[in-house]
Each structure stands twice: as structure tokens, then as C-alpha cells.
Design a protein around this motif. Structure first.
Motif, mmCIF file in Angstrom:
data_model
loop_
_atom_site.group_PDB
_atom_site.id
_atom_site.type_symbol
_atom_site.label_atom_id
_atom_site.label_comp_id
_atom_site.label_asym_id
_atom_site.label_seq_id
_atom_site.Cartn_x
_atom_site.Cartn_y
_atom_site.Cartn_z
ATOM 1 N N SER A 49 0.906 -1.281 -0.218
ATOM 2 C CA SER A 49 0.050 -0.081 0.087
ATOM 3 C C SER A 49 0.751 1.189 -0.054
ATOM 4 C CB SER A 49 -1.064 0.130 1.167
ATOM 5 O OG SER A 49 -0.123 -0.133 2.475
ATOM 6 N N GLU A 50 2.043 1.281 0.946
ATOM 7 C CA GLU A 50 2.737 2.384 0.827
ATOM 8 C C GLU A 50 3.612 2.639 -0.388
ATOM 9 O OE1 GLU A 50 3.375 4.949 3.477
ATOM 10 O OE2 GLU A 50 1.430 4.630 3.354
ATOM 11 N N ALA A 51 4.103 1.576 -1.161
ATOM 12 C CA ALA A 51 4.402 1.674 -2.366
ATOM 13 C C ALA A 51 3.603 2.233 -3.599
ATOM 14 C CB ALA A 51 4.763 0.461 -2.901
ATOM 15 N N ARG A 52 2.041 1.992 -3.271
ATOM 16 C CA ARG A 52 1.280 2.711 -4.078
ATOM 17 C C ARG A 52 1.025 3.911 -3.980
ATOM 18 N NH1 ARG A 52 -3.496 -2.019 -4.087
ATOM 19 N NH2 ARG A 52 -2.618 -3.757 -5.549
ATOM 20 N N ALA A 56 1.047 7.131 -6.344
ATOM 21 C CA ALA A 56 0.154 8.026 -6.631
ATOM 22 C C ALA A 56 0.733 9.396 -6.309
ATOM 23 C CB ALA A 56 -1.077 7.671 -5.735
ATOM 24 N N SER A 57 1.634 9.540 -5.342
ATOM 25 C CA SER A 57 2.087 10.943 -4.804
ATOM 26 C C SER A 57 2.942 11.519 -6.183
ATOM 27 C CB SER A 57 3.176 10.799 -3.663
ATOM 28 O OG SER A 57 2.400 10.416 -2.599
ATOM 29 N N ARG A 58 3.721 10.562 -7.058
ATOM 30 C CA ARG A 58 4.360 11.064 -8.173
ATOM 31 C C ARG A 58 3.334 11.596 -9.254
ATOM 32 N NH1 ARG A 58 7.884 6.772 -6.893
ATOM 33 N NH2 ARG A 58 6.698 5.327 -8.343
ATOM 34 N N VAL A 59 2.050 10.938 -9.115
ATOM 35 C CA VAL A 59 0.963 11.491 -10.209
ATOM 36 C C VAL A 59 0.786 12.812 -9.685
ATOM 37 C CG1 VAL A 59 -1.212 11.133 -10.984
ATOM 38 C CG2 VAL A 59 0.478 9.351 -10.900
ATOM 39 N N LEU A 60 0.351 12.803 -8.334
ATOM 40 C CA LEU A 60 -0.276 14.051 -7.713
ATOM 41 C C LEU A 60 0.756 15.236 -7.847
ATOM 42 C CD1 LEU A 60 -2.306 12.712 -4.643
ATOM 43 C CD2 LEU A 60 -3.097 13.404 -6.791
ATOM 44 N N LEU A 149 -9.337 -0.942 -2.384
ATOM 45 C CA LEU A 149 -10.964 -1.017 -3.399
ATOM 46 C C LEU A 149 -10.666 -2.326 -4.234
ATOM 47 C CD1 LEU A 149 -11.700 2.575 -4.532
ATOM 48 C CD2 LEU A 149 -12.752 1.173 -2.342
ATOM 49 N N ASP A 150 -11.707 -2.916 -4.895
ATOM 50 C CA ASP A 150 -11.414 -4.088 -6.026
ATOM 51 C C ASP A 150 -10.739 -3.423 -7.054
ATOM 52 O OD1 ASP A 150 -12.658 -5.825 -4.278
ATOM 53 O OD2 ASP A 150 -14.725 -5.452 -5.104
ATOM 54 N N GLY A 151 -9.509 -3.843 -7.354
ATOM 55 C CA GLY A 151 -9.072 -3.645 -8.573
ATOM 56 C C GLY A 151 -8.024 -2.284 -8.258
ATOM 57 N N GLY A 152 -8.213 -1.729 -7.181
ATOM 58 C CA GLY A 152 -7.556 -0.399 -6.935
ATOM 59 C C GLY A 152 -7.457 0.080 -5.609
ATOM 60 N N PHE A 153 -7.386 1.255 -5.201
ATOM 61 C CA PHE A 153 -7.341 1.972 -4.096
ATOM 62 C C PHE A 153 -8.154 3.330 -3.980
ATOM 63 C CE2 PHE A 153 -3.310 2.470 -5.885
ATOM 64 C CZ PHE A 153 -2.992 3.805 -5.547
ATOM 65 N N ARG A 154 -8.169 3.745 -2.766
ATOM 66 C CA ARG A 154 -8.692 5.191 -2.670
ATOM 67 C C ARG A 154 -7.859 5.982 -1.611
ATOM 68 N NH1 ARG A 154 -14.787 5.511 -1.170
ATOM 69 N NH2 ARG A 154 -14.856 5.292 -3.598
ATOM 70 N N THR A 155 -7.431 7.130 -2.097
ATOM 71 C CA THR A 155 -6.664 8.095 -1.072
ATOM 72 C C THR A 155 -7.288 9.347 -0.755
ATOM 73 O OG1 THR A 155 -5.573 9.144 -2.994
ATOM 74 C CG2 THR A 155 -4.504 6.999 -2.126
ATOM 75 N N THR A 180 -10.558 13.428 -2.425
ATOM 76 C CA THR A 180 -10.518 12.020 -2.481
ATOM 77 C C THR A 180 -10.520 11.502 -3.946
ATOM 78 O OG1 THR A 180 -12.503 12.144 -0.526
ATOM 79 C CG2 THR A 180 -12.236 10.082 -1.973
ATOM 80 N N LEU A 181 -9.269 10.568 -4.013
ATOM 81 C CA LEU A 181 -8.864 10.159 -5.274
ATOM 82 C C LEU A 181 -9.180 8.678 -5.484
ATOM 83 C CD1 LEU A 181 -6.383 12.444 -4.297
ATOM 84 C CD2 LEU A 181 -6.519 12.788 -6.598
ATOM 85 N N ASP A 182 -9.717 8.235 -6.436
ATOM 86 C CA ASP A 182 -9.700 6.913 -6.676
ATOM 87 C C ASP A 182 -8.916 6.167 -7.828
ATOM 88 O OD1 ASP A 182 -11.866 6.683 -4.865
ATOM 89 O OD2 ASP A 182 -13.537 6.456 -6.440
ATOM 90 N N TRP A 183 -8.336 5.157 -7.547
ATOM 91 C CA TRP A 183 -7.155 4.907 -8.562
ATOM 92 C C TRP A 183 -7.112 3.315 -8.770
ATOM 93 C CZ3 TRP A 183 -3.001 8.571 -9.157
ATOM 94 C CH2 TRP A 183 -3.280 9.556 -8.206
ATOM 95 N N ARG A 184 -6.959 3.115 -10.249
ATOM 96 C CA ARG A 184 -6.829 1.792 -10.694
ATOM 97 C C ARG A 184 -5.478 1.074 -10.812
ATOM 98 N NH1 ARG A 184 -9.714 1.911 -15.869
ATOM 99 N NH2 ARG A 184 -11.594 1.570 -15.022
ATOM 100 N N VAL A 185 -5.235 0.094 -10.289
ATOM 101 C CA VAL A 185 -4.020 -0.486 -10.700
ATOM 102 C C VAL A 185 -3.966 -1.444 -11.771
ATOM 103 C CG1 VAL A 185 -2.216 -1.969 -9.630
ATOM 104 C CG2 VAL A 185 -3.531 -0.510 -8.228
ATOM 105 N N THR A 186 -3.004 -1.138 -12.808
ATOM 106 C CA THR A 186 -3.083 -1.977 -14.166
ATOM 107 C C THR A 186 -1.490 -2.207 -14.112
ATOM 108 O OG1 THR A 186 -2.207 0.212 -15.547
ATOM 109 C CG2 THR A 186 -4.644 -0.223 -15.188
ATOM 110 N N GLU A 187 -1.277 -3.075 -15.285
ATOM 111 C CA GLU A 187 -0.085 -3.736 -15.480
ATOM 112 C C GLU A 187 0.942 -2.517 -15.957
ATOM 113 O OE1 GLU A 187 0.030 -6.551 -18.519
ATOM 114 O OE2 GLU A 187 -1.236 -8.102 -17.314
#
Length: 595
Positions: A49-52, A56-60, A149-155, A180-187
Motif C-alpha cells: 500500500s505504501e509503495a502505491r 500516486a504521490s508522483r502522479v499528484l 478497493l476492488d482493482g485499486g485503492f482510494r486515497t 478524495t481520489l480513486d485509483w485503478r491498478v494496471t500492469e
């Protein structure tokens, strides 16, 4: 590799038989250090989770840049991306909550309107923000919450944008909000699905609400020497021997205010780090400036100094000086003209702050000395006591140095103090890491009670029962298990009794990590609650009037004051209600924003 990790590696022992391969950050390190270094990488430590969050922080960070320059091409938005407005756009969505000295604060409704889709929708939201707020000069978006979240996470993120007056708006503008931001994890990495902005506070000012006194200082008999007072701690540590008392925590120097020469004007006594002289600045005759009279004052100590009081200790009508200097508390008598003579040197290693009150109601002022053993500096400065003890356990430590109650036994003009800590009952729960203390008669029985703010754990409320103290913090509901650094008393709700505000540390990482399911999974529920409370921030306790207090911090909206070192109640806008001013921050290099 971070500078901190590099430092750890440089200090770690390396076996002569081992050869470190290039890029191998922990080969040859001490086994305990090697295990600690594993925690630097969240994936190696098992915290996906902290790696994600790092991703996400880099995207923000890129989104923060887009808010300033409008470039959105490299943002990983999902095809179905949606967002609200990033700022309230309807007049009815905001209300004015504060106005004073050219400063106006507006607060929005809980949620913003607008529904924008895709990259173009985000561009619209960004443009609306710039139209309403102006072009921000700095933007910080910091993640403070994480949920799977299913398939991702919320921050959950704290958003802050500021204009220092050199940008598009004439004056200073600051906006802070919750995202509040919802994210999807992809390959390929992360995709941002949804952004919802809410709860903005907008501060606009044509000038600073609080302005530093830019008064001239004449050097008098004290020649200008050493670095300027605005010199940063990093610079001081490079130029002065650290053994003089240049602490990693910073100068942490105190200031005392009092009329030392009897002219009716308040003067200033400034503590300084070791190797620099403490300064006495008196108000100049017929001017608004100060004159540096440190040399003739007899109080220009070079010792590491963190706290001072200007109070009348011998009852002769002028203010005397109590000041911490290295491992001692010095007590100096004032001749009435601002010239001090040292009368006592009382052992007080690791002293951080001082408080004075007539605890036994005998007509003179007694002194309470807080002690803090820095776990970061190995006991530098105040090298006695526990000497660099690490607080154990971190959230409820009771292995620090003892605080002192020094009872005033002065007679016939002769200053004399005795250690009355045990005799007055203040030796109970007295091995904590104390930053500050304050006397106040919270139970209105005519004698001063004492609240002590402790880092790394529980605070103390010592009720004064006729000169004997009892720690009633637990039963009064004010232990406030956190990182106590400041205490302020005043009647916030106007009901005639004293309420209590405690300054602590707000931790973004602590709030984010401590609420994840895997954090201390299966552990003690009380310990888990303690860790979460430790990261929450400042606390406002309402005095109920029956000897207990009610925690009203969250409903009052006063928890997030960043890394708060103290606070004062003051009516800033003269509306008859008390506001809170809280200094905050920690060590930063250069001009990096400290959110």
C-alpha cells in the motif's frame, strides 16, 4: 539513496572480508542496521500500500504542476475519468468565517459541484480554479489516507495552494481543501479514476495578519558578533562545534518578556544556541527600537540555553531572571536597572522550559522545570539525566529525565530554592519527555494547578490540593496520549472556567498508515487507538466544570496545525471571541514547502 540512509551506511561497521558491490546499499552493514534498512523500501517491508502511495504521490506532483501551467498530457487518467470542480464556484457554497487586518477567510460547503469527464474535463476544472483563486505559486498535495478497493485503492489527500503576492493576485492567497481520489491498478501502473474536492478554506490577505516587529536594534555596549538571528540551524551547525549545544531539533530557544529597567516598557531576553551569547534587548529611550545591552547586563551567557523567565523572585518589585544554561538553571538578581548578578546555579540537566506560580500560596513565586532528553542528539546540551534515551514505548514513554519543582524559600533578599518535587507530590509519572508546562486554577479552588505536555505519550494534570499535587489527568480525561509540545489555558466558550489547548504533532504518514487493516493487525486495541491518536494533531479540551474535560477538537476543527510547537489564545479580529495562533514546522532545507 537518501542522505539519511547514506549516513547510516557510513557509520555502520564493515567486515574486512566483505566487499560491497556497487549499488548494494546494505551489504556489509551491521545485521540490525541491515534489517532496519529493509524498511526503507515499502515493498521489501511488505507494505504494498505504501509503495502505491509513492506512485500516486508522483502522479499528484504532476497534477500540482498542471494546476500552475495547465499541462495535462502526461497525467495517467482513466478513459472514464471524472472530477468535480477543484474550487467552489457558486456564491452560496462559501461563507465568511473570519475578517481582520485585511485578511478574510472563507469556508466552503462540504462538497463542490461540477461533473467533468476526461482530460478536457480536468482542464476545465483547472481553469476554473485559476480563474477563482489566481495562478498559484506553490501547490502541495499530500496523501493522508488509504483504503483498498476492488482493482485499486482510494486515497484522501490534503491540498494546499498559495500565492505569495508576486503572482497574479495582489496580496497573499492560500487555499486548502480535502481531496478524495480513486485509483485503478494496471500492469502499466496507475490510472486516476475519480477526483472529488471538498471542504475548502480560502485565505486572502492584503498583508500579513501577524507582522514581525521590524524595530531597529542599536548595539549599545554589545558589539555585533556571530551570525544573524535569522540564520538557519543547518548553517549554525556547520559553523559552530556541535558539542556547544547545536541540536538536531533546532535552536528551540526561548524568549522572556519583562520590564527589566523599570521604565514601564517591556524588554526582551533571547536565549540562543551554545556558542552564541544570550541577548538582552531593552526598549530605547524616545524611540520604538531596542538597545542591545547584553554585555553590561551580566546575562550574556554562551552556554546552550533553551528557556528563560523574567519574574520577581525575591519580592523586591523588579523582575529577576531564571535561565537554563547547559546543565544548570541559573537564578540572577536584578538591581532594578537591568543589571543582573548570578546568585544560584541549580543542577537541571536536560531542562527545556520553565513555569512560575505561587504553588503554596506563601506570597512568592516557585519554579517548575521541564526536562527533555533528546533521543536525536545523545544528550547534547543538557548532558545529564538519561542522556539521549530513546523513548520506550514510543507512544507511551516513561523513561526520560525527571522534572523539578523548586520551592522559593528566599528570605531577607537572599534568593534560595529547594527541591520540593517529591514533597509536593510531583514525583509521580515524572519520567516523561516534557516540552512545556503551564499553571492555571482549572478547578477554581484558589490555588494553581499544573498541566505538563509530554512528547511520546501521556500528559500530566497535577491538581493542587492545598500545596500537595495529585496527577488526575486520566480521571479528568486530559492525558492526550500524543506528542505534546505546548500548553495554553483560557476560557474559550465564555462559561467562566478555563479550557485547555494542547499542541501536538499532526502526521500525514501516521494518519495514513495507522488506519490500514494490516497495521498492528491482531495487536492490542488500546495500543492501536493510541498510535492513531498520536498522529491526530492538536487537542482542545472543554472544561465541563466538575473536574473533568471534554475533547471537542474535531468538532471545533483545531486538530490539524501541522507540526505544532505551541499555541496562544488571542482575539485576532477583536470580535470578543478567542482565536488560536499556533507556530509550527520542523527542519527543512532551503525553501521546500513544509505541509
Amino acid at each position: 539513496m537518501s542522505a539519511f540512509v547514506a549516513l547510516l551506511l557510513a557509520l555502520a561497521p564493515i567486515s574486512a572480508q566483505e566487499v560491497r558491490a556497487p549499488g548494494d546499499v546494505d551489504a556489509g552493514a551491521d545485521p540490525v542496521l541491515r534489517e532496519t534498512l529493509r524498511l526503507v523500501d515499502p515493498l521489501r517491508a511488505g507494505w504494498e500500500s505504501e509503495a502505491r502511495v509513492e506512485q500516486a504521490s508522483r502522479v499528484l506532483a504532476r497534477l500540482a504542476t498542471a494546476l500552475a501551467d495547465g499541462v495535462t498530457e502526461d497525467l495517467p487518467l482513466a478513459p472514464e475519468f471524472r472530477c468535480t470542480d477543484l474550487v467552489p464556484v457558486e456564491p452560496g457554497d462559501v461563507r465568511e468565517i473570519f475578517r481582520a487586518a485585511g485578511t478574510v477567510v472563507h469556508r466552503s460547503a462540504d462538497a463542490f459541484g461540477g461533473e467533468h469527464t476526461g482530460t478536457q474535463g480536468l482542464v476545465i476544472a483547472l481553469n476554473r480554479f485559476r480563474e477563482r483563486q489566481g495562478l498559484p505559486r506553490s501547490v502541495e498535495i499530500k496523501i493522508v489516507g488509504y483504503v483498498e478497493l476492488d482493482g485499486g485503492f482510494r486515497t484522501t489527500a490534503r491540498f494546499h495552494a498559495g500565492d505569495d503576492g508576486t503572482g497574479s493576485w495582489r496580496g497573499r492567497s492560500d487555499a486548502s481543501a480535502t481531496w478524495t481520489l480513486d485509483w485503478r491498478v494496471t500492469e502499466a501502473g496507475l490510472e486516476l479514476l475519480r477526483l472529488v474536492a471538498a471542504s475548502q478554506e480560502d485565505v486572502r490577505s492584503t498583508g500579513p495578519l501577524l507582522r514581525a516587529l521590524e524595530l531597529p536594534i542599536a548595539h549599545g555596549d554589545s558589539p555585533a558578533s556571530g551570525p544573524d538571528w535569522t540564520t538557519g540551524m543547518n548553517e549554525l551547525r556547520r559553523g559552530l562545534d556541535w558539542r556547544l549545544g547545536q541540536l538536531l531539533l533546532g535552536a528551540a530557544a526561548g524568549i522572556a518578556v519583562g520590564d527589566v529597567d523599570g521604565d514601564g516598557l517591556e524588554d526582551l531576553y533571547l536565549c540562543q544556541p551554545g556558542g552564541l551569547p544570550n541577548r538582552l534587548l531593552v526598549r530605547g529611550p524616545g524611540s520604538l527600537g531596542f538597545v542591545d545591552v547584553s554585555g553590561r547586563s551580566g546575562a550574556d551567557f554562551l552556554d546552550f540555553s533553551r528557556s528563560a523567565l523574567l519574574v520577581d523572585l525575591d519580592g523586591d518589585g523588579d523582575v529577576d531572571l531564571a535561565v537554563t544554561a547547559s546543565t544548570d538553571l541559573l537564578v540572577l538578581e536584578n538591581d532594578g536597572k537591568g543589571v543582573f548578578t548570578q546568585r544560584l546555579a541549580i543542577p537541571a540537566p536536560d531542562a527545556t522550559s520553565l513555569a512560575a506560580a505561587d504553588v503554596d500560596l506563601d506570597g512568592d513565586l516557585d519554579l517548575y522545570v521541564c526536562s527533555y532528553v533528546s533521543p536525536y542528539d545523545g544528550g547534547v546540551g543538557g548532558a545529564g539525566g538519561a542522556g539521549g534515551s530513546f523513548p520506550l514505548p514510543y507512544h507511551d514513554a516513561n523513561n526520560g529525565a525527571p522534572n523539578l519543582l523548586l520551592e522559593n524559600r528566599s528570605k531577607s533578599g537572599e534568593l534560595r530554592f529547594v527541591d520540593a518535587t517529591r514533597g509536593r507530590g510531583l514525583d509521580r509519572n515524572n519520567r516523561r519527555f516534557s516540552f512545556a508546562a503551564s499553571f492555571e486554577d482549572y478547578d477554581q479552588d484558589g490555588d494553581p494547578d499544573l498541566y505538563v505536555a509530554n512528547d511520546f505519550g501521556r500528559n500530566n494534570l497535577y491538581r493542587n490540593d492545598g500545596g500537595s499535587f495529585v496527577d488526575v489527568a486520566a480521571e479528568a480525561g486530559v492525558e492526550d496520549l500524543s506528542a505534546g509540545m505546548g500548553v495554553a489555558w483560557d476560557d474559550v466558550d465564555g462559561d467562566g472556567d478555563f479550557d485547555l489547548y494542547v499542541s501536538n504533532m499532526y502526521s500525514s504518514a501516521g494518519n495514513r498508515v495507522a488506519y490500514q487493516r494490516r497495521f498492528r493487525a491482531g495487536g492490542d486495541a488500546d495500543d492501536l487507538a493510541a498510535y492513531r491518536r498520536h498522529a491526530r494533531g492538536n487537542t482542545l479540551f472543554e472544561n465541563v466544570g466538575d473536574g473533568t474535560f471534554r475533547d471537542v477538537s474535531e468538532e471545533a476543527g483545531v486538530t490539524m496545525a501541522r507540526w505544532a510547537w505551541g499555541a496562544r489564545f488571542v482575539d485576532l479580529n477583536t470580535d470578543g471571541r478567542l482565536d488560536i495562533a499556533s507556530p509550527n514546522g520542523f527542519l527543512t532545507a532551503g525553501a521546500k514547502p513544509d505541509l
